[in-house]
Design an enzyme around this catalytic site. Structure first.
Site, short mmCIF file in Angstrom:
data_model
loop_
_atom_site.label_atom_id
_atom_site.label_comp_id
_atom_site.label_asym_id
_atom_site.label_seq_id
_atom_site.Cartn_x
_atom_site.Cartn_y
_atom_site.Cartn_z
N PHE A 20 -4.32 -7.34 -8.60
CA PHE A 20 -5.02 -5.89 -8.23
C PHE A 20 -4.54 -5.39 -7.13
O PHE A 20 -4.63 -5.90 -5.85
CB PHE A 20 -6.37 -6.25 -8.46
CG PHE A 20 -7.17 -4.92 -8.26
CD1 PHE A 20 -7.34 -4.09 -9.23
CD2 PHE A 20 -7.66 -4.45 -6.95
CE1 PHE A 20 -8.06 -2.71 -9.16
CE2 PHE A 20 -8.43 -3.35 -6.70
CZ PHE A 20 -8.60 -2.45 -8.08
N GLY A 21 -3.65 -4.18 -7.36
CA GLY A 21 -3.36 -3.17 -6.05
C GLY A 21 -4.08 -2.15 -5.81
O GLY A 21 -4.79 -1.56 -6.93
N TYR A 22 -4.79 -2.17 -4.57
CA TYR A 22 -5.56 -0.78 -4.19
C TYR A 22 -4.98 0.22 -3.31
O TYR A 22 -5.44 1.17 -3.09
CB TYR A 22 -7.06 -1.32 -3.99
CG TYR A 22 -6.81 -2.32 -2.85
CD1 TYR A 22 -6.45 -3.68 -2.89
CD2 TYR A 22 -6.88 -1.54 -1.52
CE1 TYR A 22 -6.65 -4.48 -1.91
CE2 TYR A 22 -6.85 -2.42 -0.45
CZ TYR A 22 -6.38 -3.96 -0.48
OH TYR A 22 -6.57 -4.68 0.46
N GLY A 23 -3.95 -0.13 -2.68
CA GLY A 23 -3.16 0.63 -1.66
C GLY A 23 -1.94 0.70 -2.01
O GLY A 23 -1.49 1.31 -2.99
N SER A 24 -0.97 0.53 -1.13
CA SER A 24 0.49 0.91 -1.30
C SER A 24 0.87 0.19 -2.60
O SER A 24 2.07 0.74 -3.51
CB SER A 24 1.35 0.44 -0.27
OG SER A 24 1.39 -1.11 -0.30
N GLU A 62 2.18 -8.48 2.79
CA GLU A 62 0.96 -8.43 3.03
C GLU A 62 0.41 -9.27 4.07
O GLU A 62 -0.68 -9.50 4.65
CB GLU A 62 -0.10 -8.68 1.93
CG GLU A 62 0.30 -7.73 0.61
CD GLU A 62 -0.06 -6.29 1.02
OE1 GLU A 62 -0.92 -6.01 1.58
OE2 GLU A 62 0.77 -5.48 0.38
C1 SIN Z 1 -2.86 -3.36 -1.57
O1 SIN Z 1 -2.26 -2.23 -2.13
O2 SIN Z 1 -3.45 -3.85 -2.77
C2 SIN Z 1 -3.05 -3.93 -0.32
C3 SIN Z 1 -2.84 -2.83 0.64
C4 SIN Z 1 -1.55 -2.33 0.87
O3 SIN Z 1 -0.56 -3.13 1.06
O4 SIN Z 1 -1.57 -0.94 1.09
#
Ligand code: SIN
Length: 190
Positions: free
Chosen positions: A24-28, A99
């Site tokens: 699950f990705g929530y940022g980049s 990360e």
């Molecule tokens: C993510 O995207 O899930 C983690 C935070 C990031 O790398 O911006």
């Protein structure tokens, strides 16, 4: 906990023994994958919200002048929309490195559009990591992002790309949209 979480994730990281898993990705990770995946689709996790409360020493800032990137913080009842990727553990080397500035692997239930719920791997930077910056006003976050740069580029690109990607997903995220709006106002008068 040290800045670099690579070893901690290798030693005790979730999902190491799976053939395939959901990430699950929530940022980049929403707008820039950079790894191989079999499929991807929008998903939500419950009880967490996205916040620009994590310092970035290696991507959108430097150790001397950290940028601000998102992490997840607990928020009972809240829904966080992101992107789920079907991957194999072969991606761990890449992701643990990407990360490494404070994020640890966690297993969290994710819900798909059809209502199905499955455990997914999520990288979360918790308040106990040394790069944690914590809460401040939307204006202070936007000004901080406006001025930060790192090896992966300007911090503003991270924030605006994220806001655009969330708009495409039709995601509800008052925090990210407020930061992006303030940032656009600040950039307009540079
Ligand atoms: C993510 O995207 O899930 C983690 C935070 C990031 O790398 O911006």
């Amino acid at each position: 906990m040290s800045f670099d979480t690579t070893e901690a994730n290798r030693r005790g990281g979730a999902f190491e023994d799976h053939d395939e898993l959901w990430l699950f990705g929530y940022g980049s990770l929403i707008y820039k994958a950079g790894f191989e995946f079999e499929q991807r689709c929008a998903a939500t996790i419950e009880g967490w919200q996205r916040r620009f409360w994590q310092g970035s020493h290696d991507h959108r800032g430097t150790p001397e002048a950290p940028g601000r990137v998102v992490t997840l913080v607990e928020a009972p009842g809240e829904l966080c929309t992101g992107m789920a990727y079907r991957v194999t553990p072969a991606v761990f080397d890449y992701l643990d490195h990407r990360e490494k500035n404070g994020y640890l692997r966690f297993a969290k239930p994710m819900r798909f559009a059809d209502g199905r719920i499955e455990d997914g791997l999520v990288y979360i930077a918790t308040p106990s990591n040394e790069a944690w910056l914590g809460e401040t006003s939307i204006d202070a976050i936007a000004r901080h992002i406006q001025q930060s740069h790192g090896p992966s580029g300007p911090n503003r690109d991270y924030a605006l790309n994220l806001a655009d990607a969330l708009a495409v997903l039709d995601a509800q995220d008052d925090h990210v949209f407020a930061v992006a709006e303030r940032l656009r106002e600040l950039i307009a008068v540079e």
